[in-house]
Enzyme design. Structure first.
Site, PDB file in Angstrom:
ATOM      1  N   ARG A  50       0.842  -1.326   0.004  1.00  0.00           N
ATOM      2  CA  ARG A  50       0.037   0.050   0.165  1.00  0.00           C
ATOM      3  C   ARG A  50       0.735   1.060  -0.086  1.00  0.00           C
ATOM      4  O   ARG A  50       1.161   1.921   0.907  1.00  0.00           O
ATOM      5  CB  ARG A  50      -0.933  -0.025   1.209  1.00  0.00           C
ATOM      6  CG  ARG A  50      -1.733  -1.323   1.223  1.00  0.00           C
ATOM      7  CD  ARG A  50      -2.259  -1.453   2.731  1.00  0.00           C
ATOM      8  NE  ARG A  50      -3.556  -2.545   2.641  1.00  0.00           N
ATOM      9  CZ  ARG A  50      -3.506  -3.428   3.867  1.00  0.00           C
ATOM     10  NH1 ARG A  50      -2.861  -2.809   4.929  1.00  0.00           N
ATOM     11  NH2 ARG A  50      -4.410  -4.255   3.722  1.00  0.00           N
ATOM     12  N   ASP A  52       2.442   4.947  -0.332  1.00  0.00           N
ATOM     13  CA  ASP A  52       1.914   6.259  -0.114  1.00  0.00           C
ATOM     14  C   ASP A  52       1.733   7.160  -0.983  1.00  0.00           C
ATOM     15  O   ASP A  52       2.067   7.004  -2.276  1.00  0.00           O
ATOM     16  CB  ASP A  52       2.835   6.865   0.944  1.00  0.00           C
ATOM     17  CG  ASP A  52       2.966   6.268   2.512  1.00  0.00           C
ATOM     18  OD1 ASP A  52       2.044   5.461   2.423  1.00  0.00           O
ATOM     19  OD2 ASP A  52       3.930   6.248   2.896  1.00  0.00           O
ATOM     20  N   ARG A 198      11.722   5.724   3.549  1.00  0.00           N
ATOM     21  CA  ARG A 198      12.022   7.074   3.566  1.00  0.00           C
ATOM     22  C   ARG A 198      12.747   7.542   4.755  1.00  0.00           C
ATOM     23  O   ARG A 198      13.624   8.685   4.869  1.00  0.00           O
ATOM     24  CB  ARG A 198      10.658   7.928   3.372  1.00  0.00           C
ATOM     25  CG  ARG A 198      10.173   7.466   1.783  1.00  0.00           C
ATOM     26  CD  ARG A 198       8.424   7.810   1.866  1.00  0.00           C
ATOM     27  NE  ARG A 198       8.174   9.243   2.298  1.00  0.00           N
ATOM     28  CZ  ARG A 198       7.151   9.791   2.289  1.00  0.00           C
ATOM     29  NH1 ARG A 198       6.036   8.627   2.543  1.00  0.00           N
ATOM     30  NH2 ARG A 198       6.945  10.755   2.771  1.00  0.00           N
TER      31      ARG A 198
END
Length: 510
Positions: A50, A52, A198
Protein backbone atom coordinates in the site's frame (compact mmCIF):
# COMPACT_ATOMS: atom_id res chain seq x y z
CA UNK A 1 -14.27 -18.25 -10.55
CA UNK A 2 -10.58 -17.56 -11.07
CA UNK A 3 -7.99 -15.37 -9.35
CA UNK A 4 -5.82 -13.12 -11.49
CA UNK A 5 -2.48 -11.66 -10.45
CA UNK A 6 -1.42 -8.29 -11.83
CA UNK A 7 2.04 -6.69 -11.86
CA UNK A 8 1.50 -2.93 -11.93
CA UNK A 9 3.69 0.08 -12.70
CA UNK A 10 2.56 3.61 -11.97
CA UNK A 11 3.65 7.19 -11.57
CA UNK A 12 2.29 8.10 -8.15
CA UNK A 13 2.45 11.89 -8.64
CA UNK A 14 -1.25 12.43 -9.24
CA UNK A 15 -2.57 9.86 -6.78
CA UNK A 16 -3.28 9.73 -3.05
CA UNK A 17 -1.37 6.47 -2.73
CA UNK A 18 -2.48 2.93 -3.44
CA UNK A 19 -5.31 2.51 -0.94
CA UNK A 20 -8.85 3.84 -1.33
CA UNK A 21 -9.10 7.35 0.14
CA UNK A 22 -12.18 9.47 0.93
CA UNK A 23 -10.38 12.69 -0.03
CA UNK A 24 -8.73 11.83 -3.34
CA UNK A 25 -8.22 9.36 -6.16
CA UNK A 26 -6.02 6.30 -5.54
CA UNK A 27 -4.42 3.60 -7.70
CA UNK A 28 -6.73 1.00 -6.14
CA UNK A 29 -9.82 3.05 -6.98
CA UNK A 30 -8.79 3.44 -10.63
CA UNK A 31 -8.08 -0.29 -11.00
CA UNK A 32 -11.37 -1.29 -9.35
CA UNK A 33 -13.41 0.97 -11.61
CA UNK A 34 -11.55 0.09 -14.81
CA UNK A 35 -11.71 -3.66 -14.16
CA UNK A 36 -15.40 -3.42 -13.26
CA UNK A 37 -16.11 -1.66 -16.56
CA UNK A 38 -13.96 -4.08 -18.56
CA UNK A 39 -15.25 -7.35 -17.07
CA UNK A 40 -18.81 -6.14 -16.45
CA UNK A 41 -18.92 -7.36 -12.86
CA UNK A 42 -17.98 -5.73 -9.53
CA UNK A 43 -14.22 -6.09 -9.01
CA UNK A 44 -12.15 -5.34 -5.91
CA UNK A 45 -8.38 -5.71 -6.12
CA UNK A 46 -6.16 -6.78 -3.19
CA UNK A 47 -2.78 -5.07 -3.29
CA UNK A 48 0.54 -6.36 -1.99
CA UNK A 49 2.07 -3.02 -1.02
CA UNK A 50 0.00 0.00 0.00
CA UNK A 51 2.32 2.71 -1.27
CA UNK A 52 1.85 6.24 0.06
CA UNK A 53 0.71 9.34 -1.77
CA UNK A 54 3.27 10.29 -4.41
CA UNK A 55 5.24 7.03 -4.28
CA UNK A 56 5.92 5.33 -7.62
CA UNK A 57 6.06 1.66 -8.58
CA UNK A 58 7.64 -0.47 -11.27
CA UNK A 59 6.34 -3.78 -10.00
CA UNK A 60 3.59 -3.65 -7.37
CA UNK A 61 1.36 -6.73 -7.24
CA UNK A 62 -2.40 -7.16 -6.85
CA UNK A 63 -5.00 -9.89 -7.32
CA UNK A 64 -8.72 -9.96 -8.02
CA UNK A 65 -11.37 -12.65 -8.49
CA UNK A 66 -13.59 -12.83 -11.55
CA UNK A 67 -16.18 -15.02 -13.27
CA UNK A 68 -15.28 -13.54 -16.65
CA UNK A 69 -13.99 -16.04 -19.21
CA UNK A 70 -11.36 -13.72 -20.69
CA UNK A 71 -7.95 -15.51 -20.51
CA UNK A 72 -5.96 -14.19 -17.58
CA UNK A 73 -2.86 -13.45 -19.66
CA UNK A 74 -4.91 -11.25 -22.04
CA UNK A 75 -6.46 -9.08 -19.34
CA UNK A 76 -3.37 -6.84 -19.06
CA UNK A 77 -3.64 -5.81 -22.72
CA UNK A 78 -7.36 -5.06 -22.55
CA UNK A 79 -6.93 -3.21 -19.26
CA UNK A 80 -4.07 -1.02 -20.51
CA UNK A 81 -6.28 0.30 -23.31
CA UNK A 82 -8.63 1.74 -20.68
CA UNK A 83 -6.23 2.92 -17.97
CA UNK A 84 -4.75 6.43 -17.78
CA UNK A 85 -1.23 6.57 -19.20
CA UNK A 86 0.41 6.93 -15.77
CA UNK A 87 -0.75 3.39 -14.82
CA UNK A 88 0.27 0.29 -16.78
CA UNK A 89 -0.22 -3.43 -16.12
CA UNK A 90 3.06 -5.20 -16.88
CA UNK A 91 1.61 -8.72 -16.80
CA UNK A 92 -1.45 -10.73 -15.78
CA UNK A 93 -1.72 -14.42 -14.96
CA UNK A 94 -4.02 -16.86 -13.20
CA UNK A 95 -2.98 -18.00 -9.71
CA UNK A 96 -4.62 -20.39 -7.21
CA UNK A 97 -7.68 -19.00 -5.42
CA UNK A 98 -5.79 -19.32 -2.12
CA UNK A 99 -2.89 -17.13 -3.31
CA UNK A 100 -2.80 -13.84 -1.40
CA UNK A 101 -0.23 -11.13 -2.21
CA UNK A 102 0.27 -10.13 1.44
CA UNK A 103 0.37 -13.63 2.92
CA UNK A 104 3.22 -15.06 0.83
CA UNK A 105 6.88 -14.82 1.75
CA UNK A 106 8.47 -12.31 -0.58
CA UNK A 107 11.48 -10.07 -1.07
CA UNK A 108 10.68 -6.39 -1.66
CA UNK A 109 13.04 -3.93 -3.32
CA UNK A 110 12.74 -0.15 -3.14
CA UNK A 111 14.88 2.65 -4.51
CA UNK A 112 15.16 6.15 -3.17
CA UNK A 113 16.77 8.70 -5.52
CA UNK A 114 18.46 11.96 -4.49
CA UNK A 115 19.64 14.51 -7.06
CA UNK A 116 22.89 15.86 -5.62
CA UNK A 117 24.19 18.97 -7.42
CA UNK A 118 24.43 22.70 -6.87
CA UNK A 119 21.39 23.59 -8.98
CA UNK A 120 18.19 21.58 -9.34
CA UNK A 121 17.28 20.03 -12.70
CA UNK A 122 13.62 20.24 -13.76
CA UNK A 123 13.81 16.98 -15.75
CA UNK A 124 13.25 14.17 -13.27
CA UNK A 125 12.03 16.51 -10.52
CA UNK A 126 8.98 14.27 -9.94
CA UNK A 127 11.14 11.21 -9.19
CA UNK A 128 14.07 12.55 -7.15
CA UNK A 129 14.63 14.56 -3.98
CA UNK A 130 17.01 17.50 -4.46
CA UNK A 131 19.99 18.08 -2.14
CA UNK A 132 22.59 20.76 -2.91
CA UNK A 133 24.96 19.95 -0.01
CA UNK A 134 27.89 17.68 -0.99
CA UNK A 135 27.23 14.04 -0.11
CA UNK A 136 29.90 11.49 0.88
CA UNK A 137 28.60 8.24 -0.65
CA UNK A 138 31.33 6.12 0.97
CA UNK A 139 30.27 7.21 4.45
CA UNK A 140 26.66 6.47 3.55
CA UNK A 141 27.72 2.93 2.59
CA UNK A 142 29.49 2.51 5.92
CA UNK A 143 26.35 3.62 7.73
CA UNK A 144 24.12 1.38 5.60
CA UNK A 145 26.11 -1.70 6.70
CA UNK A 146 24.73 -1.33 10.24
CA UNK A 147 21.19 -1.82 8.94
CA UNK A 148 21.75 -5.03 6.99
CA UNK A 149 20.39 -8.14 8.72
CA UNK A 150 17.51 -8.76 11.10
CA UNK A 151 16.92 -5.91 13.53
CA UNK A 152 14.22 -4.08 15.45
CA UNK A 153 13.57 -1.06 13.23
CA UNK A 154 11.37 0.78 15.71
CA UNK A 155 13.49 3.93 15.27
CA UNK A 156 12.78 3.84 11.53
CA UNK A 157 9.00 3.85 11.41
CA UNK A 158 6.33 6.47 11.91
CA UNK A 159 5.13 6.68 15.52
CA UNK A 160 1.57 5.64 14.68
CA UNK A 161 2.74 2.11 13.77
CA UNK A 162 4.94 1.46 16.80
CA UNK A 163 2.37 -0.82 18.46
CA UNK A 164 2.98 -3.49 15.81
CA UNK A 165 5.89 -5.94 15.55
CA UNK A 166 8.84 -3.86 14.32
CA UNK A 167 11.45 -6.53 13.56
CA UNK A 168 12.35 -6.74 9.87
CA UNK A 169 15.18 -8.17 7.77
CA UNK A 170 17.20 -6.15 5.27
CA UNK A 171 19.04 -8.40 2.84
CA UNK A 172 21.00 -5.70 1.05
CA UNK A 173 21.35 -1.92 1.19
CA UNK A 174 23.43 -0.27 -1.53
CA UNK A 175 24.28 3.38 -2.12
CA UNK A 176 25.60 4.45 -5.53
CA UNK A 177 26.16 7.71 -7.39
CA UNK A 178 25.41 7.79 -11.10
CA UNK A 179 26.92 9.95 -13.84
CA UNK A 180 23.75 12.07 -13.74
CA UNK A 181 24.48 13.19 -10.13
CA UNK A 182 21.69 10.98 -8.82
CA UNK A 183 22.49 9.07 -5.61
CA UNK A 184 20.42 5.88 -5.50
CA UNK A 185 19.70 4.08 -2.24
CA UNK A 186 18.57 0.55 -3.17
CA UNK A 187 17.15 -1.51 -0.33
CA UNK A 188 15.95 -5.11 -0.40
CA UNK A 189 14.20 -6.77 2.52
CA UNK A 190 11.56 -9.16 3.80
CA UNK A 191 9.14 -6.30 4.39
CA UNK A 192 9.08 -2.69 5.53
CA UNK A 193 7.36 -0.66 8.22
CA UNK A 194 5.36 2.47 7.48
CA UNK A 195 7.74 5.13 6.07
CA UNK A 196 10.72 2.91 6.93
CA UNK A 197 12.55 3.35 3.62
CA UNK A 198 12.05 7.11 3.55
CA UNK A 199 13.32 7.44 7.15
CA UNK A 200 16.35 5.28 6.34
CA UNK A 201 17.01 7.50 3.33
CA UNK A 202 16.70 10.61 5.50
CA UNK A 203 19.12 9.16 8.06
CA UNK A 204 21.67 8.15 5.41
CA UNK A 205 21.36 11.63 3.89
CA UNK A 206 22.40 13.14 7.22
CA UNK A 207 25.42 10.83 7.26
CA UNK A 208 26.28 11.77 3.69
CA UNK A 209 26.15 15.50 4.41
CA UNK A 210 28.24 15.14 7.58
CA UNK A 211 25.56 15.73 10.21
CA UNK A 212 25.95 12.15 11.54
CA UNK A 213 29.03 9.92 11.63
CA UNK A 214 28.38 6.45 10.12
CA UNK A 215 28.45 4.72 13.52
CA UNK A 216 25.56 6.92 14.67
CA UNK A 217 23.24 4.57 12.76
CA UNK A 218 23.96 1.73 15.19
CA UNK A 219 23.05 4.03 18.09
CA UNK A 220 19.80 4.92 16.34
CA UNK A 221 18.91 1.23 15.92
CA UNK A 222 19.60 0.56 19.60
CA UNK A 223 17.53 3.55 20.72
CA UNK A 224 14.25 2.13 19.32
CA UNK A 225 12.99 5.70 19.24
CA UNK A 226 11.72 7.49 16.13
CA UNK A 227 13.09 10.80 17.44
CA UNK A 228 16.64 9.44 17.26
CA UNK A 229 16.59 8.91 13.47
CA UNK A 230 16.73 11.34 10.57
CA UNK A 231 13.79 12.96 8.75
CA UNK A 232 11.24 11.25 6.54
CA UNK A 233 12.21 12.30 3.02
CA UNK A 234 9.46 13.26 0.52
CA UNK A 235 7.55 10.48 -1.22
CA UNK A 236 8.43 11.51 -4.78
CA UNK A 237 11.96 10.06 -4.53
CA UNK A 238 10.68 6.58 -3.64
CA UNK A 239 9.91 3.78 -6.11
CA UNK A 240 8.75 0.25 -5.37
CA UNK A 241 10.95 -1.69 -7.80
CA UNK A 242 9.79 -5.28 -7.38
CA UNK A 243 8.26 -8.01 -5.25
CA UNK A 244 9.80 -11.46 -5.69
CA UNK A 245 7.71 -14.24 -4.18
CA UNK A 246 9.27 -17.29 -2.56
CA UNK A 247 8.58 -20.42 -4.63
CA UNK A 248 9.58 -22.83 -1.87
CA UNK A 249 10.47 -22.53 1.79
CA UNK A 250 14.09 -22.08 2.77
CA UNK A 251 15.11 -25.30 4.54
CA UNK A 252 16.88 -23.37 7.28
CA UNK A 253 17.27 -19.74 8.34
CA UNK A 254 20.13 -18.73 10.64
CA UNK A 255 20.14 -15.24 12.17
CA UNK A 256 22.63 -13.55 14.48
CA UNK A 257 22.86 -9.98 15.76
CA UNK A 258 23.92 -8.33 19.02
CA UNK A 259 20.62 -9.20 20.72
CA UNK A 260 19.80 -12.72 19.51
CA UNK A 261 20.98 -15.74 17.58
CA UNK A 262 18.69 -18.52 16.38
CA UNK A 263 18.01 -21.18 13.76
CA UNK A 264 14.64 -21.62 12.13
CA UNK A 265 14.37 -25.10 10.59
CA UNK A 266 11.64 -25.45 7.95
CA UNK A 267 12.74 -28.44 5.88
CA UNK A 268 10.11 -30.72 7.49
CA UNK A 269 7.17 -28.36 7.00
CA UNK A 270 6.19 -29.55 3.48
CA UNK A 271 6.34 -33.25 4.39
CA UNK A 272 5.61 -33.48 8.11
CA UNK A 273 4.13 -30.05 8.96
CA UNK A 274 6.82 -29.69 11.65
CA UNK A 275 8.94 -26.58 12.24
CA UNK A 276 11.74 -25.96 14.73
CA UNK A 277 13.07 -22.89 16.50
CA UNK A 278 16.43 -23.30 18.23
CA UNK A 279 17.45 -20.22 20.22
CA UNK A 280 21.22 -20.07 20.73
CA UNK A 281 21.29 -16.71 22.45
CA UNK A 282 18.78 -13.98 23.27
CA UNK A 283 18.65 -10.95 25.55
CA UNK A 284 16.07 -11.58 28.27
CA UNK A 285 14.03 -8.51 27.38
CA UNK A 286 13.72 -9.72 23.77
CA UNK A 287 12.87 -13.36 24.49
CA UNK A 288 9.07 -13.14 24.69
CA UNK A 289 8.69 -11.15 21.47
CA UNK A 290 11.27 -13.26 19.61
CA UNK A 291 9.52 -16.56 20.41
CA UNK A 292 6.07 -15.11 19.66
CA UNK A 293 7.18 -13.70 16.31
CA UNK A 294 9.09 -16.75 15.09
CA UNK A 295 6.56 -19.35 16.21
CA UNK A 296 3.89 -17.40 14.35
CA UNK A 297 6.17 -17.19 11.31
CA UNK A 298 6.55 -20.98 11.26
CA UNK A 299 2.80 -21.37 11.63
CA UNK A 300 2.13 -19.02 8.73
CA UNK A 301 4.62 -20.99 6.65
CA UNK A 302 2.55 -24.13 7.16
CA UNK A 303 3.89 -25.78 10.33
CA UNK A 304 1.21 -27.43 12.44
CA UNK A 305 3.59 -28.64 15.17
CA UNK A 306 6.29 -26.21 16.26
CA UNK A 307 9.17 -27.25 18.51
CA UNK A 308 11.13 -24.62 20.45
CA UNK A 309 14.34 -25.02 22.48
CA UNK A 310 16.19 -22.42 24.53
CA UNK A 311 19.83 -23.52 24.20
CA UNK A 312 21.48 -20.60 25.99
CA UNK A 313 23.43 -21.92 28.96
CA UNK A 314 21.75 -21.45 32.32
CA UNK A 315 18.59 -19.77 30.99
CA UNK A 316 15.73 -22.30 30.69
CA UNK A 317 13.19 -19.57 29.93
CA UNK A 318 10.57 -21.91 28.45
CA UNK A 319 8.08 -23.66 30.73
CA UNK A 320 4.96 -25.79 30.63
CA UNK A 321 1.81 -23.79 29.87
CA UNK A 322 3.57 -20.55 28.87
CA UNK A 323 1.66 -18.50 26.32
CA UNK A 324 3.34 -16.81 23.34
CA UNK A 325 0.67 -14.95 21.41
CA UNK A 326 -1.79 -17.58 20.19
CA UNK A 327 0.49 -20.44 21.15
CA UNK A 328 0.76 -22.42 24.41
CA UNK A 329 3.92 -24.39 25.16
CA UNK A 330 3.95 -28.02 26.32
CA UNK A 331 7.09 -29.97 27.05
CA UNK A 332 7.86 -32.43 24.27
CA UNK A 333 11.26 -34.07 24.81
CA UNK A 334 14.94 -33.54 25.30
CA UNK A 335 17.89 -35.28 23.68
CA UNK A 336 20.13 -37.53 25.72
CA UNK A 337 23.73 -37.95 24.61
CA UNK A 338 24.91 -41.56 24.67
CA UNK A 339 28.34 -43.03 24.02
CA UNK A 340 30.12 -46.35 23.82
CA UNK A 341 33.82 -47.14 23.71
CA UNK A 342 34.75 -49.15 20.66
CA UNK A 343 35.72 -52.65 21.80
CA UNK A 344 39.34 -53.43 21.04
CA UNK A 345 38.54 -57.09 20.55
CA UNK A 346 35.87 -56.43 17.94
CA UNK A 347 36.71 -58.64 14.96
CA UNK A 348 36.52 -56.72 11.73
CA UNK A 349 35.39 -57.96 8.37
CA UNK A 350 37.78 -57.25 5.52
CA UNK A 351 35.21 -55.35 3.53
CA UNK A 352 34.46 -52.77 6.30
CA UNK A 353 33.17 -49.52 4.78
CA UNK A 354 32.37 -51.24 1.50
CA UNK A 355 29.89 -53.52 3.23
CA UNK A 356 30.72 -54.80 6.69
CA UNK A 357 28.67 -57.80 7.82
CA UNK A 358 27.84 -59.27 11.20
CA UNK A 359 25.26 -61.63 12.70
CA UNK A 360 23.89 -62.20 16.17
CA UNK A 361 22.31 -65.44 14.99
CA UNK A 362 23.09 -67.64 12.04
CA UNK A 363 19.73 -66.75 10.47
CA UNK A 364 20.12 -62.97 11.03
CA UNK A 365 23.04 -61.88 8.84
CA UNK A 366 23.11 -58.14 8.12
CA UNK A 367 25.46 -55.90 6.18
CA UNK A 368 25.83 -52.14 5.74
CA UNK A 369 25.93 -51.16 2.08
CA UNK A 370 26.92 -47.62 1.07
CA UNK A 371 23.95 -45.99 -0.61
CA UNK A 372 24.06 -45.89 -4.41
CA UNK A 373 22.00 -43.48 -6.58
CA UNK A 374 19.79 -46.28 -7.91
CA UNK A 375 18.65 -46.97 -4.34
CA UNK A 376 17.94 -43.36 -3.32
CA UNK A 377 14.18 -43.60 -3.74
CA UNK A 378 13.74 -46.84 -1.80
CA UNK A 379 16.07 -45.53 0.94
CA UNK A 380 14.09 -42.28 1.20
CA UNK A 381 10.79 -44.14 1.38
CA UNK A 382 12.03 -46.31 4.25
CA UNK A 383 13.79 -43.52 6.13
CA UNK A 384 11.09 -40.85 5.93
CA UNK A 385 8.33 -43.34 6.81
CA UNK A 386 10.24 -44.58 9.85
CA UNK A 387 10.88 -41.07 11.19
CA UNK A 388 7.62 -39.41 10.20
CA UNK A 389 6.33 -39.08 13.78
CA UNK A 390 9.72 -38.66 15.47
CA UNK A 391 10.39 -35.02 16.45
CA UNK A 392 13.71 -33.58 15.34
CA UNK A 393 14.39 -36.22 12.70
CA UNK A 394 15.71 -35.11 9.33
CA UNK A 395 13.46 -35.42 6.28
CA UNK A 396 15.77 -36.14 3.36
CA UNK A 397 15.39 -35.87 -0.40
CA UNK A 398 17.67 -36.93 -3.25
CA UNK A 399 19.32 -33.51 -3.52
CA UNK A 400 20.21 -33.47 0.19
CA UNK A 401 21.75 -36.95 0.01
CA UNK A 402 23.87 -35.98 -3.01
CA UNK A 403 25.05 -32.74 -1.41
CA UNK A 404 25.91 -34.24 1.98
CA UNK A 405 27.72 -37.24 0.56
CA UNK A 406 29.65 -34.98 -1.81
CA UNK A 407 30.88 -32.65 0.93
CA UNK A 408 31.53 -35.58 3.30
CA UNK A 409 29.30 -34.24 6.07
CA UNK A 410 27.26 -37.47 6.27
CA UNK A 411 27.41 -41.03 4.96
CA UNK A 412 24.32 -43.02 4.00
CA UNK A 413 23.86 -46.79 4.19
CA UNK A 414 21.28 -49.46 3.53
CA UNK A 415 20.91 -52.18 6.15
CA UNK A 416 20.63 -55.33 4.05
CA UNK A 417 19.65 -58.77 5.19
CA UNK A 418 17.89 -61.19 2.89
CA UNK A 419 16.17 -57.99 1.76
CA UNK A 420 16.34 -54.27 2.56
CA UNK A 421 15.80 -54.05 6.30
CA UNK A 422 16.48 -50.42 7.22
CA UNK A 423 18.53 -47.25 6.82
CA UNK A 424 21.53 -45.67 8.52
CA UNK A 425 23.16 -42.23 8.51
CA UNK A 426 26.64 -41.74 10.00
CA UNK A 427 29.14 -38.95 10.56
CA UNK A 428 32.66 -39.26 11.86
CA UNK A 429 35.21 -36.95 13.38
CA UNK A 430 38.78 -38.01 12.68
CA UNK A 431 40.23 -35.50 15.13
CA UNK A 432 38.14 -36.80 18.05
CA UNK A 433 38.20 -40.38 16.77
CA UNK A 434 34.43 -40.45 17.15
CA UNK A 435 31.76 -41.99 14.93
CA UNK A 436 28.24 -40.58 15.37
CA UNK A 437 25.05 -42.43 14.53
CA UNK A 438 22.78 -39.69 13.16
CA UNK A 439 19.86 -41.90 12.21
CA UNK A 440 19.14 -45.62 12.31
CA UNK A 441 15.83 -47.22 11.34
CA UNK A 442 14.44 -50.72 10.91
CA UNK A 443 11.29 -51.28 8.84
CA UNK A 444 8.16 -52.11 10.84
CA UNK A 445 7.88 -55.64 9.50
CA UNK A 446 11.38 -56.42 10.80
CA UNK A 447 10.94 -54.79 14.22
CA UNK A 448 11.66 -56.77 17.41
CA UNK A 449 13.66 -59.40 15.50
CA UNK A 450 17.15 -58.32 16.56
CA UNK A 451 18.02 -56.33 13.44
CA UNK A 452 18.51 -53.09 15.38
CA UNK A 453 21.10 -54.64 17.69
CA UNK A 454 22.77 -56.33 14.72
CA UNK A 455 22.99 -53.00 12.87
CA UNK A 456 24.68 -51.45 15.91
CA UNK A 457 27.27 -54.24 15.86
CA UNK A 458 27.91 -53.50 12.19
CA UNK A 459 28.47 -49.84 13.08
CA UNK A 460 30.91 -50.80 15.83
CA UNK A 461 32.79 -53.01 13.41
CA UNK A 462 32.95 -50.20 10.88
CA UNK A 463 34.17 -47.81 13.59
CA UNK A 464 37.08 -50.10 14.36
CA UNK A 465 38.02 -50.32 10.68
CA UNK A 466 38.08 -46.51 10.58
CA UNK A 467 40.22 -46.36 13.76
CA UNK A 468 37.46 -44.71 15.77
CA UNK A 469 37.67 -44.91 19.53
CA UNK A 470 34.11 -43.98 20.45
CA UNK A 471 30.51 -44.29 19.21
CA UNK A 472 28.15 -41.38 19.86
CA UNK A 473 24.44 -40.74 19.33
CA UNK A 474 21.47 -38.66 20.47
CA UNK A 475 18.14 -40.14 21.49
CA UNK A 476 14.95 -38.46 22.68
CA UNK A 477 14.18 -39.19 26.32
CA UNK A 478 10.62 -40.06 25.26
CA UNK A 479 11.81 -42.76 22.83
CA UNK A 480 11.92 -45.55 25.42
CA UNK A 481 12.31 -48.40 22.92
CA UNK A 482 15.38 -46.82 21.31
CA UNK A 483 16.94 -46.01 24.69
CA UNK A 484 16.50 -49.60 25.82
CA UNK A 485 18.09 -50.88 22.60
CA UNK A 486 21.12 -48.64 23.00
CA UNK A 487 21.57 -49.52 26.66
CA UNK A 488 21.49 -53.24 25.85
CA UNK A 489 24.13 -52.59 23.19
CA UNK A 490 26.43 -51.05 25.78
CA UNK A 491 25.74 -47.33 25.33
CA UNK A 492 25.62 -45.13 28.42
CA UNK A 493 24.28 -41.61 28.98
CA UNK A 494 26.86 -38.80 29.04
CA UNK A 495 24.77 -35.66 28.86
CA UNK A 496 21.35 -34.07 28.52
CA UNK A 497 20.42 -31.33 26.04
CA UNK A 498 17.88 -28.59 26.88
CA UNK A 499 14.17 -29.42 26.67
CA UNK A 500 12.14 -28.94 23.51
CA UNK A 501 8.66 -27.52 23.97
CA UNK A 502 5.90 -27.99 21.40
CA UNK A 503 2.90 -25.94 20.41
CA UNK A 504 0.23 -26.82 17.89
CA UNK A 505 -0.73 -24.19 15.36
CA UNK A 506 -4.30 -23.32 14.50
CA UNK A 507 -4.36 -20.09 12.52
CA UNK A 508 -8.15 -20.15 12.53
CA UNK A 509 -7.80 -18.42 15.91
CA UNK A 510 -6.40 -15.28 14.28
Amino acid sequence: MKRVKLVIAYDGTNYHGWQLQPNGISIEAVLNQTLTDLLREPITVIGASRTDSGVHALGNVAVFDTENRMPADKICFALNQRLPEDIRIQSSEEVPLSWHPRKQNCVKTYEYKILNRKIDMPVGRLYTYFCYFPMDVEKMRQAAAYLVGEHDFKSFCTVRTQAEETVRTIYSLKVDRGADDVVTIRITGSGFLYNMVRIIAGTLLRVGTGLYPPEKVEEILDAKDRQAAGPTLPAKGLTLVSLEYEKELKPEIAVSNKYWEYQLVQREIPYKKKGYLVIRRCADEEFQSLVTRLVHQLARNGARWIYVADMEAGKNRLDEGQQYGYYEMKRSHCYLEMEKEVRKDCSAGAEAAAGCAVSLRKDLALCLSPLEPENYLSWLEMHNEAFFSVPGSATYDEKMIEEEEKDGSRFFFLCNGAQKVGTLVLTWDQNRKQLTIDMISIKKEFACQGYGRTALMCVEQLAKEQNMMKLHLLVADTNKAARALYQKAGFYETGRRPDFFCTESNLMTE
